[in-house]
Design a protein around this motif. Structure first.
Motif, PDB file in Angstrom:
ATOM      1  N   HIS A 116     -33.767   7.218 -38.917  1.00 29.16           N
ATOM      2  CA  HIS A 116     -33.203   7.572 -40.259  1.00 29.16           C
ATOM      3  C   HIS A 116     -31.565   7.252 -39.802  1.00 29.16           C
ATOM      4  N   LEU A 117     -30.630   7.301 -40.619  1.00 30.16           N
ATOM      5  CA  LEU A 117     -29.182   7.491 -40.450  1.00 30.16           C
ATOM      6  C   LEU A 117     -28.860   8.442 -39.623  1.00 30.16           C
ATOM      7  N   VAL A 118     -27.818   8.148 -38.601  1.00 33.91           N
ATOM      8  CA  VAL A 118     -27.808   9.084 -37.496  1.00 33.91           C
ATOM      9  C   VAL A 118     -27.223  10.468 -38.154  1.00 33.91           C
ATOM     10  N   VAL A 119     -27.745  11.421 -37.411  1.00 32.62           N
ATOM     11  CA  VAL A 119     -27.148  12.950 -37.690  1.00 32.62           C
ATOM     12  C   VAL A 119     -26.240  13.357 -36.527  1.00 32.62           C
ATOM     13  N   GLU A 142     -10.470  -2.934 -39.369  1.00 34.40           N
ATOM     14  CA  GLU A 142     -11.073  -1.382 -39.703  1.00 34.40           C
ATOM     15  C   GLU A 142     -12.747  -1.680 -39.706  1.00 34.40           C
ATOM     16  N   THR A 143     -13.399  -0.873 -39.376  1.00 34.31           N
ATOM     17  CA  THR A 143     -14.846  -0.948 -39.669  1.00 34.31           C
ATOM     18  C   THR A 143     -15.421   0.394 -40.080  1.00 34.31           C
ATOM     19  N   LYS A 144     -16.388   0.324 -40.820  1.00 33.61           N
ATOM     20  CA  LYS A 144     -17.022   1.674 -41.184  1.00 33.61           C
ATOM     21  C   LYS A 144     -18.715   1.691 -40.950  1.00 33.61           C
ATOM     22  N   TYR A 145     -19.030   2.706 -40.488  1.00 33.28           N
ATOM     23  CA  TYR A 145     -20.522   2.933 -40.027  1.00 33.28           C
ATOM     24  C   TYR A 145     -21.166   3.942 -40.828  1.00 33.28           C
ATOM     25  N   TYR A 146     -22.122   3.709 -41.762  1.00 33.56           N
ATOM     26  CA  TYR A 146     -22.726   4.985 -42.472  1.00 33.56           C
ATOM     27  C   TYR A 146     -23.462   5.788 -41.697  1.00 33.56           C
ATOM     28  N   ILE A 147     -23.172   7.241 -41.679  1.00 33.81           N
ATOM     29  CA  ILE A 147     -24.098   8.227 -41.049  1.00 33.81           C
ATOM     30  C   ILE A 147     -25.008   8.818 -42.148  1.00 33.81           C
ATOM     31  N   GLY A 148     -25.755   9.736 -41.527  1.00 35.45           N
ATOM     32  CA  GLY A 148     -27.019  10.324 -42.476  1.00 35.45           C
ATOM     33  C   GLY A 148     -26.274  11.500 -43.470  1.00 35.45           C
ATOM     34  N   LEU A 149     -25.111  11.612 -43.857  1.00 37.65           N
ATOM     35  CA  LEU A 149     -24.529  12.562 -44.587  1.00 37.65           C
ATOM     36  C   LEU A 149     -23.987  12.257 -45.938  1.00 37.65           C
ATOM     37  N   THR A 150     -24.470  13.047 -47.022  1.00 35.86           N
ATOM     38  CA  THR A 150     -24.222  12.545 -48.098  1.00 35.86           C
ATOM     39  C   THR A 150     -24.018  13.925 -49.148  1.00 35.86           C
ATOM     40  N   ALA A 151     -23.307  13.570 -50.214  1.00 38.17           N
ATOM     41  CA  ALA A 151     -22.933  14.720 -51.196  1.00 38.17           C
ATOM     42  C   ALA A 151     -23.590  14.183 -52.760  1.00 38.17           C
ATOM     43  N   TYR A 152     -24.122  13.137 -52.778  1.00 36.90           N
ATOM     44  CA  TYR A 152     -24.465  12.523 -54.016  1.00 36.90           C
ATOM     45  C   TYR A 152     -25.488  13.396 -54.930  1.00 36.90           C
ATOM     46  N   LYS A 153     -26.447  14.203 -54.426  1.00 32.45           N
ATOM     47  CA  LYS A 153     -27.550  14.831 -55.012  1.00 32.45           C
ATOM     48  C   LYS A 153     -26.925  15.952 -56.081  1.00 32.45           C
ATOM     49  N   GLY A 155     -23.635  17.557 -54.847  1.00 32.64           N
ATOM     50  CA  GLY A 155     -22.368  17.811 -54.836  1.00 32.64           C
ATOM     51  C   GLY A 155     -21.820  18.467 -53.438  1.00 32.64           C
ATOM     52  N   GLN A 156     -23.096  19.011 -52.719  1.00 32.17           N
ATOM     53  CA  GLN A 156     -23.062  19.491 -51.274  1.00 32.17           C
ATOM     54  C   GLN A 156     -23.417  18.731 -50.346  1.00 32.17           C
ATOM     55  N   TRP A 157     -22.563  18.656 -49.317  1.00 31.88           N
ATOM     56  CA  TRP A 157     -22.842  17.883 -48.130  1.00 31.88           C
ATOM     57  C   TRP A 157     -24.318  18.050 -47.522  1.00 31.88           C
ATOM     58  N   GLN A 158     -25.120  17.184 -47.359  1.00 30.95           N
ATOM     59  CA  GLN A 158     -26.257  17.399 -46.775  1.00 30.95           C
ATOM     60  C   GLN A 158     -26.801  16.185 -45.773  1.00 30.95           C
ATOM     61  N   TRP A 159     -27.443  16.687 -44.722  1.00 31.04           N
ATOM     62  CA  TRP A 159     -27.958  15.683 -43.807  1.00 31.04           C
ATOM     63  C   TRP A 159     -29.255  15.114 -44.110  1.00 31.04           C
ATOM     64  N   LYS A 166     -22.943  22.291 -40.787  1.00 31.23           N
ATOM     65  CA  LYS A 166     -22.046  23.194 -40.000  1.00 31.23           C
ATOM     66  C   LYS A 166     -20.640  22.621 -39.781  1.00 31.23           C
ATOM     67  N   LYS A 167     -19.628  23.606 -39.980  1.00 28.29           N
ATOM     68  CA  LYS A 167     -18.256  23.262 -39.740  1.00 28.29           C
ATOM     69  C   LYS A 167     -18.206  22.860 -38.194  1.00 28.29           C
ATOM     70  N   ALA A 168     -18.675  23.528 -37.397  1.00 25.10           N
ATOM     71  CA  ALA A 168     -18.651  23.008 -35.965  1.00 25.10           C
ATOM     72  C   ALA A 168     -18.835  21.793 -35.683  1.00 25.10           C
ATOM     73  N   ALA A 169     -19.721  21.129 -36.342  1.00 24.30           N
ATOM     74  CA  ALA A 169     -20.381  19.792 -36.215  1.00 24.30           C
ATOM     75  C   ALA A 169     -19.632  18.842 -37.164  1.00 24.30           C
ATOM     76  N   MET A 170     -18.606  19.026 -37.834  1.00 18.86           N
ATOM     77  CA  MET A 170     -17.899  18.231 -38.571  1.00 18.86           C
ATOM     78  C   MET A 170     -16.506  17.395 -37.909  1.00 18.86           C
ATOM     79  N   PHE A 171     -16.527  16.141 -38.422  1.00 18.51           N
ATOM     80  CA  PHE A 171     -15.535  15.162 -37.485  1.00 18.51           C
ATOM     81  C   PHE A 171     -14.883  14.572 -38.784  1.00 18.51           C
ATOM     82  N   TRP A 172     -14.139  15.000 -39.830  1.00 17.82           N
ATOM     83  CA  TRP A 172     -13.472  14.321 -40.871  1.00 17.82           C
ATOM     84  C   TRP A 172     -12.051  14.033 -40.457  1.00 17.82           C
ATOM     85  N   LYS A 173     -11.678  13.024 -40.924  1.00 15.89           N
ATOM     86  CA  LYS A 173     -10.267  12.675 -40.752  1.00 15.89           C
ATOM     87  C   LYS A 173      -9.371  13.515 -41.506  1.00 15.89           C
ATOM     88  N   PRO A 174      -8.129  13.699 -40.915  1.00 21.16           N
ATOM     89  CA  PRO A 174      -7.177  14.526 -41.691  1.00 21.16           C
ATOM     90  C   PRO A 174      -7.235  14.164 -43.302  1.00 21.16           C
TER      91      PRO A 174
END
Length: 222
Positions: A116-119, A142-153, A155-159, A166-174
């Motif tokens: 599956h897409l990486v978690v 620049e390069t983008k790699y999809y990971i297994g995280l979406t909010a399209y179902k 509106g909430q982010w889901q793996w 979990k907030k402790a495992a989030m690595f969003w850009k500023p």
């Protein structure tokens, strides 16, 4: 060639034909090869005893695997295997694609390979993936790699594997994620191979955007 002992005139012929001494080395070589073959066969049977069933399963599923010794506390304890062309980190195998797809197509492609897409669950995993990915396309701006995280179902982010978000495992850009009404799929965003940011580089994008992908599956132990 068969040879017989020479008999002097007037003497009785020997009761048995004598073999040429030139055949003796061949008999010796054949014997040595037979012994070595039997020894190797016995060793292989003993070596794979107890894990042969799992090893046979790996061979029968049509995927070519690469296995390395699994060493724990200085002792070898079987083997750890990943599909050929994948890279191992800790107890997971990872695949970086060379082609681009939408998020849905990317997940379907990973699923078709039994993954599956990486978690991403830790900083160590995030850093490993970032450092590997940024070294692949060294000339890209620049390069983008999809990971297994979406909010399209909803509106909430889901793996994709139902791992709690979990907030402790989030690595969003500023400043990310933003534009959630439209950009509902997550990707690792790398700006050039000199990008020093190993942690905060996730970006949310339109799910039909064609991006590279990272697939993940568990290491096989045999």
């Amino acid at each position: 060639m068969n040879c017989r002992g020479r008999v002097s005139p007037g003497t009785a012929a020997p009761e048995e034909e004598r073999s040429c001494s030139g055949l003796n080395p061949w008999v010796f070589l054949v014997s040595v090869l037979a012994i070595k073959t039997a020894f190797v066969t016995v060793c292989l049977v003993v070596f794979f005893h107890g894990s042969y069933g799992q090893y046979k399963t790996l061979l029968e599923n049509g995927t070519e695997w690469r296995c390395v010794p699994n060493v724990s506390a200085g002792k070898q304890e079987g083997w750890t295997c990943c599909p050929k062309g994948w890279r191992r980190f800790q107890e997971k195998c990872y695949y970086l694609s060379a082609d681009k797809m939408s998020w849905v197509e990317s997940e379907q492609n990973c699923t078709g390979m039994g993954s599956h897409l990486v978690v991403i669950n830790s900083k160590a995993e995030q850093e490993f993936l970032f450092n590997w990915a940024k070294g692949v396309f060294t000339n890209a701006y620049e390069t983008k790699y999809y990971i297994g995280l979406t909010a399209y179902k909803n509106g909430q982010w889901q793996w994709v594997d139902q791992t709690p978000y979990k907030k402790a495992a989030m690595f969003w850009k500023p400043g990310e994620p933003n534009l959630l009404f439209a950009e509902k799929c997550a990707a690792i965003h790398i700006k050039g191979n000199t990008d020093p940011n190993t942690y905060s580089n996730w970006n949310n994008v339109l799910c039909f955007t064609n991006c590279y992908r990272i697939c993940e599956l568990a290491v096989k132990f045999i």
